[in-house]
Write an enzyme that holds these catalytic residues in place. Structure first.
Site, PDB file in Angstrom:
ATOM      1  CB  THR A 145      43.737 -18.183   4.333  1.00 14.31           C
ATOM      2  OG1 THR A 145      44.069 -18.577   3.002  1.00 14.31           O
ATOM      3  CG2 THR A 145      43.615 -16.667   4.404  1.00 14.31           C
TER       4      THR A 145
ATOM      5  CG  ASP B  55      44.203 -18.311  -1.961  1.00 11.56           C
ATOM      6  OD1 ASP B  55      44.953 -19.252  -1.649  1.00 11.56           O
ATOM      7  OD2 ASP B  55      42.967 -18.334  -1.765  1.00 11.56           O
TER       8      ASP B  55
END
Length: 419
Positions: A84, A204
């Site tokens: 990320t 996510d």
């Protein structure tokens, strides 16, 4: 595509600082058209964390489908490692993680300082961040910018934040984030940001806990589709809506873990032989002096992983020269999770994750763009390196970018041809 080049495009102090963040990559002066800031254009970028490129085809997504008809549709190949923080900052700077400093979600830098997610002091330390992010490029041209939770925007990089920015708080409702962006775009012209970058941490979070095939994850994908519709409906009511390019991206995909193929390095190596370790699908190790070769030879025989000296990582990954990377880099086979736990593999095993080799389609991320600068109904079949976002936005807004690794010609080819 030769995408390992850094383009030196201006000589400002800020850009000179960005160049020092390009690791060992060679710098080249890119030949680009002279750009003039476009006061008639606005760019809004929304990142949906972990939105795998193929999610849309498995859900009911009327708003994403509408974007496909009205604009450009494709997918992003994330930078390696497919994590990320490195990828959000790659999109913001046009630099590979090797060159912008965030070489993982956890690492130790040249000072011995520890960077990791969740450590507020580390996340806000500008020493960890290199390159010239888009909001700094905008400021250099006298353009205002805003960020709602984009990685790096909470840090005074080069002494500067976006003109408007927020500290991350996952309790803020998604529609509230959309409303804030809309309110910024409705400000008086002299206060209005021409660049807005905002972020949502789904799908996510759900994907990690439920897996990419789970009905719960797919329902979250549909919820994200509704947020897109909510935002676009609000945008259509603003006076400037025909001047706004809306770009939808994600940082990486998602892949289920196979617990039977998990690797616990503590079964092979003494943990006290390392200064530091950072584990997961992407693992890098900092061996104590004199132990690197011993560890390397042992790890070569461990199933479900590939081990490299940092300077031998495959060239296509553009990774391995930063001093922040551990001496040994381990790339897990797709679906394999790596641990280094003498107490054994944890029982609270996540269902899925990312960080794998970016050649895997399961790591590909969503990418769409709609607005005055994009051709309607255009489909790009080949994955686009996500660092391309940087010169793409600069071209739309008429900004001279800082040093970056992206392909200017590719960025230009994504835009609608003008007569």
């Amino acid at each position: 595509m030769k995408s390992s080049l850094c383009a030196l495009l201006c000589t400002s102090v800020l850009t000179a600082a960005a160049i020092t963040g390009c690791g060992t990559s060679r710098l080249h002066t890119a030949s680009v058209d002279h750009l003039t800031p476009r006061q008639d254009r606005y760019v809004v970028i929304l990142s949906l964390d972990g939105f795998r490129a193929d999610y849309q085809g498995r859900c009911t997504t009327p708003n994403l489908d509408a974007m496909d008809k009205e604009g450009l549709a494709g997918c992003f190949r994330p930078s390696y490692p497919t994590l990320t923080f490195p990828n959000h900052y790659s999109m913001a700077t046009g630099l590979y993680p090797n060159n912008h400093g965030l070489v993982g979600n956890e690492f130790w830098d040249e000072r011995g300082a520890h960077y990791r997610l969740g450590d507020r002091k580390a996340v806000e330390d500008p020493s960890f961040y290199k390159g010239e992010p888009l909001w700094n490029v905008a400021r250099r041209h006298g353009m205002k910018s805003a960020s709602f939770f984009w990685v790096g925007s909470e840090t005074a990089i080069g002494g500067q934040h976006p003109d408007r920015w927020k500290k991350f708080n996952d309790k803020v409702p998604y529609t509230d984030r959309a409303d804030s962006v809309l309110s910024w775009l409705n400000l008086p012209a002299e206060e209005r940001p021409h660049l807005v970058m905002w972020y949502i941490e789904e799908p996510d979070h759900t994907g990690h806990h439920e897996g990419p095939e789970s009905p719960k994850t797919l329902r979250m994908v549909e919820k994200m589709d509704s947020i897109i519709g909510y935002f676009r409906n609000g945008l259509a009511k603003l006076p400037i809506h025909k001047q706004v390019d809306f770009i939808l991206v994600a940082d990486h995909g998602m892949q289920s873990f196979d617990r039977s193929r998990s690797v616990n390095l503590a079964d092979y190596l003494p943990i006290d032989s390392f200064e530091h370790v950072a584990t997961g699908p992407f693992t890098h190790l900092y061996p104590k002096k004199g132990y690197t070769e011993t560890a390397y030879k042992i790890l070569k025989n461990v199933p479900h992983i590939s081990v490299y000296h940092k300077n031998e990582v495959p060239e296509r990954l553009h990774f391995g020269s930063s001093p922040r990377i551990g001496d040994l880099v381990l790339i897990a086979d797709l679906g394999t999770q790596i641990f280094f736990r003498p107490q054994g593999i944890p029982k609270d095993f996540l269902h899925a994750g990312h960080g794998f080799d970016n050649k895997n389609p399961e790591m590909y991320a969503i990418f769409k763009a709609v607005g005055p600068d994009f051709q309607s109904g255009r489909k790009i079949t080949n994955p686009i390196p996500n660092i391309t976002l940087y010169p793409l936005v600069c071209r739309i807004l008429g900004l001279q970018p800082g040093a970056h690794d992206a392909d200017e010609a590719l960025a230009s080819s994504l835009l609608k041809k003008t007569k």
